[in-house]
Enzyme design. Structure first.
Site, PDB file in Angstrom:
ATOM      1  N   HIS A 105       0.803  -1.224   0.000  1.00  0.00           N
ATOM      2  CA  HIS A 105       0.000   0.000   0.000  1.00  0.00           C
ATOM      3  C   HIS A 105       0.839   1.280   0.000  1.00  0.00           C
ATOM      4  CE1 HIS A 105      -3.291  -2.524   2.249  1.00  0.00           C
ATOM      5  NE2 HIS A 105      -3.202  -2.833   0.976  1.00  0.00           N
TER       6      HIS A 105
HETATM    7  C1  LIG Z   1      -0.067  -7.680  -4.651  1.00  0.00           C
HETATM    8  C2  LIG Z   1      -1.016  -6.627  -4.174  1.00  0.00           C
HETATM    9  C3  LIG Z   1      -2.086  -6.977  -3.337  1.00  0.00           C
HETATM   10  C4  LIG Z   1      -2.970  -5.993  -2.887  1.00  0.00           C
HETATM   11  N1  LIG Z   1      -4.089  -6.361  -2.193  1.00  0.00           N
HETATM   12  C5  LIG Z   1      -5.053  -5.427  -1.958  1.00  0.00           C
HETATM   13  C6  LIG Z   1      -6.331  -5.802  -1.473  1.00  0.00           C
HETATM   14  O1  LIG Z   1      -6.621  -6.978  -1.252  1.00  0.00           O
HETATM   15  N2  LIG Z   1      -7.254  -4.816  -1.289  1.00  0.00           N
HETATM   16  C7  LIG Z   1      -7.002  -3.499  -1.553  1.00  0.00           C
HETATM   17  O2  LIG Z   1      -7.862  -2.658  -1.321  1.00  0.00           O
HETATM   18  N3  LIG Z   1      -5.785  -3.122  -1.988  1.00  0.00           N
HETATM   19  C8  LIG Z   1      -4.844  -4.058  -2.253  1.00  0.00           C
HETATM   20  N4  LIG Z   1      -3.655  -3.684  -2.815  1.00  0.00           N
HETATM   21  C9  LIG Z   1      -3.373  -2.254  -2.974  1.00  0.00           C
HETATM   22  C10 LIG Z   1      -4.139  -1.562  -4.092  1.00  0.00           C
HETATM   23  O3  LIG Z   1      -4.364  -2.439  -5.179  1.00  0.00           O
HETATM   24  C11 LIG Z   1      -3.349  -0.330  -4.521  1.00  0.00           C
HETATM   25  O4  LIG Z   1      -3.203   0.534  -3.417  1.00  0.00           O
HETATM   26  C12 LIG Z   1      -4.032   0.429  -5.642  1.00  0.00           C
HETATM   27  O5  LIG Z   1      -4.180  -0.402  -6.768  1.00  0.00           O
HETATM   28  C13 LIG Z   1      -3.210   1.655  -5.993  1.00  0.00           C
HETATM   29  O6  LIG Z   1      -3.840   2.313  -7.040  1.00  0.00           O
HETATM   30  P1  LIG Z   1      -3.086   3.460  -7.839  1.00  0.00           P
HETATM   31  O7  LIG Z   1      -4.029   3.922  -8.874  1.00  0.00           O
HETATM   32  O8  LIG Z   1      -2.539   4.432  -6.863  1.00  0.00           O
HETATM   33  O9  LIG Z   1      -1.827   2.751  -8.512  1.00  0.00           O
HETATM   34  P2  LIG Z   1      -1.778   1.462  -9.439  1.00  0.00           P
HETATM   35  O10 LIG Z   1      -3.070   0.750  -9.406  1.00  0.00           O
HETATM   36  O11 LIG Z   1      -0.552   0.728  -9.098  1.00  0.00           O
HETATM   37  O12 LIG Z   1      -1.665   2.086 -10.893  1.00  0.00           O
HETATM   38  C14 LIG Z   1      -0.491   2.559 -11.464  1.00  0.00           C
HETATM   39  C15 LIG Z   1      -0.526   2.193 -12.936  1.00  0.00           C
HETATM   40  O13 LIG Z   1       0.475   2.934 -13.616  1.00  0.00           O
HETATM   41  C16 LIG Z   1       1.138   2.069 -14.530  1.00  0.00           C
HETATM   42  N5  LIG Z   1       2.452   2.648 -14.774  1.00  0.00           N
HETATM   43  C17 LIG Z   1       3.557   2.603 -13.988  1.00  0.00           C
HETATM   44  N6  LIG Z   1       4.562   3.299 -14.558  1.00  0.00           N
HETATM   45  C18 LIG Z   1       4.069   3.822 -15.702  1.00  0.00           C
HETATM   46  C19 LIG Z   1       4.607   4.651 -16.721  1.00  0.00           C
HETATM   47  N7  LIG Z   1       5.878   5.104 -16.675  1.00  0.00           N
HETATM   48  N8  LIG Z   1       3.816   4.987 -17.772  1.00  0.00           N
HETATM   49  C20 LIG Z   1       2.532   4.557 -17.855  1.00  0.00           C
HETATM   50  N9  LIG Z   1       1.972   3.753 -16.911  1.00  0.00           N
HETATM   51  C21 LIG Z   1       2.731   3.413 -15.849  1.00  0.00           C
HETATM   52  C22 LIG Z   1       1.155   0.717 -13.823  1.00  0.00           C
HETATM   53  O14 LIG Z   1       1.343  -0.344 -14.736  1.00  0.00           O
HETATM   54  C23 LIG Z   1      -0.230   0.712 -13.175  1.00  0.00           C
HETATM   55  O15 LIG Z   1      -1.210   0.181 -14.044  1.00  0.00           O
HETATM   56  C24 LIG Z   1      -2.753  -4.641  -3.261  1.00  0.00           C
HETATM   57  C25 LIG Z   1      -1.702  -4.296  -4.102  1.00  0.00           C
HETATM   58  C26 LIG Z   1      -0.843  -5.272  -4.574  1.00  0.00           C
HETATM   59  C27 LIG Z   1       0.287  -4.872  -5.493  1.00  0.00           C
END
Ligand SMILES: Cc1cc2nc3c(=O)[nH]c(=O)nc-3n(C[C@H](O)[C@H](O)[C@H](O)COP(=O)(O)OP(=O)(O)OC[C@H]3O[C@@H](n4cnc5c(N)ncnc54)[C@H](O)[C@@H]3O)c2cc1C
Length: 540
Positions: free
Chosen positions: A477
């Site tokens: 997270h």
């Molecule tokens: C293994 C795992 C288990 C988890 N389990 C849970 C759970 O059970 N319940 C829950 O609520 N949360 C869980 N989480 C946490 C939750 O999924 C994340 O906090 C959430 O997805 C974060 O969202 P975000 O939009 O901030 O980032 P992300 O969803 O990580 O999105 C970032 C995106 O940017 C893309 N990206 C990266 N660099 C670049 C670039 N240079 N150019 C273009 N695109 C790029 C990535 O590929 C990704 O698709 C888990 C996370 C993981 C990794």
């Protein structure tokens, strides 16, 4: 060649990015480009709830950030896996549906109050967004909605070992909690999950799929952003590389929204000239906006396992391999149920072992296998077992994300500092001690052959601290590396409407943006941020 132009560009198609892009497209007026650095989310392992356990330790759908050596953990460098696929974390996570608690959001609101330009972050305001996104299969009340795009469901399968855990924790005096996202977090019970009928309800599936043929939406996969193009103080586009490594540029008539996740978003801002002046100078990057908070204030939930071995073939050990996997698959095809509907974790708890009258300090996950990080896997025998992980939900430790170099292909330097703050260590030790007691309560105790970690021979504070240092891992997270804050707050990268201070037309809407981490899992909060960012853009 004509330059490629859109109304808005969203950088990073993760939990927040998919929702932001979808909501902007649904408005019906904007041409939107979504640049996703990772792969397509069309893969059966991503759909099925337990797929995470097949991917977590090695998959093209993950990107592994190995931390800098952690001096307070005797030099250990552990991994922080992040998604590398459309849908981001919501495509690879364990699907546990948690939002945190009202005080999380009321505290954000208090931090920004008087300076929020009409952006209300209080619990009643964010709850509206959560409810609007949610399609719950059990609740329809003040806390939950049924009309949203994201399916939220009770566990499709509950292993008997999860039930033993829930009963054992009740024997310690904790109430059974039927809804951790309801009136109170406290107690023990079964989580709800972001899926329905064995299908993951990722942000990509729930929000983007319905727009697949919408001409207003362009999704580019394996399109890795390298920097935001800024002209005369305004974000005008994005420089990125396509899947063949060819440099590309896309331009925005309107806004650029960065949602590349809490470890990559600060890197992109810094590569674009927005960040701590000294650090950018050190890497020869021209400074556009001195923003000392970029890459600072990294917060993550630390998690430490307790692992016990069963005296028989209980739990999910071996169920994802060979003939057992085939049987589970067949069972699902013929009867429509079974182990394949479990996300691998079903039960959990929120407790405050130091002060049961105060808000919970510890979240626990009950995982019916031996479950540790890659760097510690060799320290524990992989056999029939139960892992109870304890997580400090409001950690005080803070870390950093910095540039390794000005080369956009270089991974950032991530220093999470898990358990660095003594209060976090004290909470964690109290949490370990509390849940160690659960293994001695019936009906769980009757099936435990031995405690594997921590050692039952020495449960002094010193020994438990040593265990925590050796096994602490991320709860996945990372957050708060480009956070919102009021005027005059030296670490405020964003204003209260998610706009990057000092640059026009640039927004950050992923977990980087949060002023403090919520108490609980972070996927739903990330989606809420994406949705609210779209609202702010449409209002502007
Ligand atoms: C293994 C795992 C288990 C988890 N389990 C849970 C759970 O059970 N319940 C829950 O609520 N949360 C869980 N989480 C946490 C939750 O999924 C994340 O906090 C959430 O997805 C974060 O969202 P975000 O939009 O901030 O980032 P992300 O969803 O990580 O999105 C970032 C995106 O940017 C893309 N990206 C990266 N660099 C670049 C670039 N240079 N150019 C273009 N695109 C790029 C990535 O590929 C990704 O698709 C888990 C996370 C993981 C990794």
């Amino acid at each position: 060649m004509a330059r490629e132009e859109f109304d808005h560009i969203v950088v990073g198609g993760g939990s927040a990015g998919c929702v932001a892009a979808a909501r902007l497209v649904e408005e019906g007026r904007y041409q939107v480009l979504l640049l996703e650095g990772g792969h397509s989310n069309r893969h059966p392992l991503l759909d099925m709830p337990p797929g995470i356990f097949k991917m977590i330790n090695g998959s093209k759908f993950m990107q592994y950030h190995t931390t800098v050596p952690q001096p307070h953990l005797a030099g250990r460098a552990h991994d922080i896996p992040q998604a590398n696929v459309l849908g981001g974390g919501s495509s690879v996570n364990a699907q546990v549906y948690m939002r945190g608690r009202p005080s999380d959001y009321d505290a954000w609101d208090a931090m920004l109050r008087g300076n929020n330009d009409g952006a209300d972050w209080s619990w009643p305001a964010v709850l509206k967004t959560f409810r609007a996104m949610e399609n719950n299969n059990r609740f329809n009340d003040a806390h939950h909605g049924v009309g949203g795009k994201m399916s939220v469901s009770d566990p499709g399968h509950i292993d008997q070992t999860s039930r033993w855990f829930v009963q054992a924790v009740q024997a310690l005096g904790e109430p059974f909690n039927p809804d951790f996202n309801g009136r109170s977090q406290r107690g023990v019970g079964f989580y709800q999950f972001m899926n329905r009928n064995g299908r993951r309800s990722s942000a990509a599936y729930a929000f983007l799929s319905p727009l697949e043929n919408n001409p207003l939406l362009t999704v580019r996969l394996q399109a890795r952003a390298e920097r935001i193009l800024i002209e005369n103080g305004r974000a005008v586009g994005v420089a990125w590389r396509d899947r063949h490594g060819r440099p590309q540029r896309s331009y925005a008539r309107g806004e650029v929204v960065v949602t590349a996740g809490a470890l990559v978003t600060p890197k992109l801002l810094m590569l674009s000239g927005i960040g701590p002046a000294d650090h950018l100078r050190q890497h020869g990057i021209d400074l556009i906006a001195d923003a000392p908070g970029v890459g600072q204030n990294l917060i993550d939930h630390p998690e430490v396992p307790i692992i016990a071995n069963f005296d028989g073939p209980y739990g999910y050990f071996g169920q994802g391999n060979g003939w057992r996997m085939l049987l589970n698959g067949l069972h699902f095809k013929i009867f429509g149920g079974g182990r394949i509907l479990s996300a691998g974790v079903e039960a959990g708890a929120f407790v405050n072992p130091q002060d049961p009258t105060a808000e919970p300090t510890i979240q626990a996950f009950c995982v019916p296998i031996v479950y540790v990080d890659r760097d510690t896997a060799s320290l524990v025998e992989n056999t029939y077992g139960l892992t109870v992980t304890t997580v400090v939900v409001k950690p005080k430790s803070r870390g950093t994300v910095r540039l390794r170099s000005a080369d956009p292909t270089a991974m950032p330097l991530v220093d999470p500092g898990l358990l660095k703050h003594p209060d976090d260590m004290a909470s964690m030790v109290a949490g370990q001690r509390f849940f160690l007691r659960a293994f001695r309560e019936e009906p769980l105790a009757a099936h435990i052959a031995k405690l594997a970690i921590p050692s039952p021979l020495d449960t002094s504070d010193e020994a438990l601290e040593e265990h925590c240092r050796r096994f602490v891992k991320t709860n996945y997270h990372p957050a708060s590396t480009a956070r919102m804050g009021a005027d005059g707050d030296p670490l405020a990268v964003l204003d209260a409407r998610l706009r990057v201070r000092g640059i026009d037309g640039l927004w950050v809407a992923d977990m980087s943006a949060v002023p403090d981490i919520n108490a609980g899992n972070t996927n739903a909060p990330a989606m809420m941020l994406g949705s609210r960012c779209a609202d702010f853009i449409m209002d502007s």
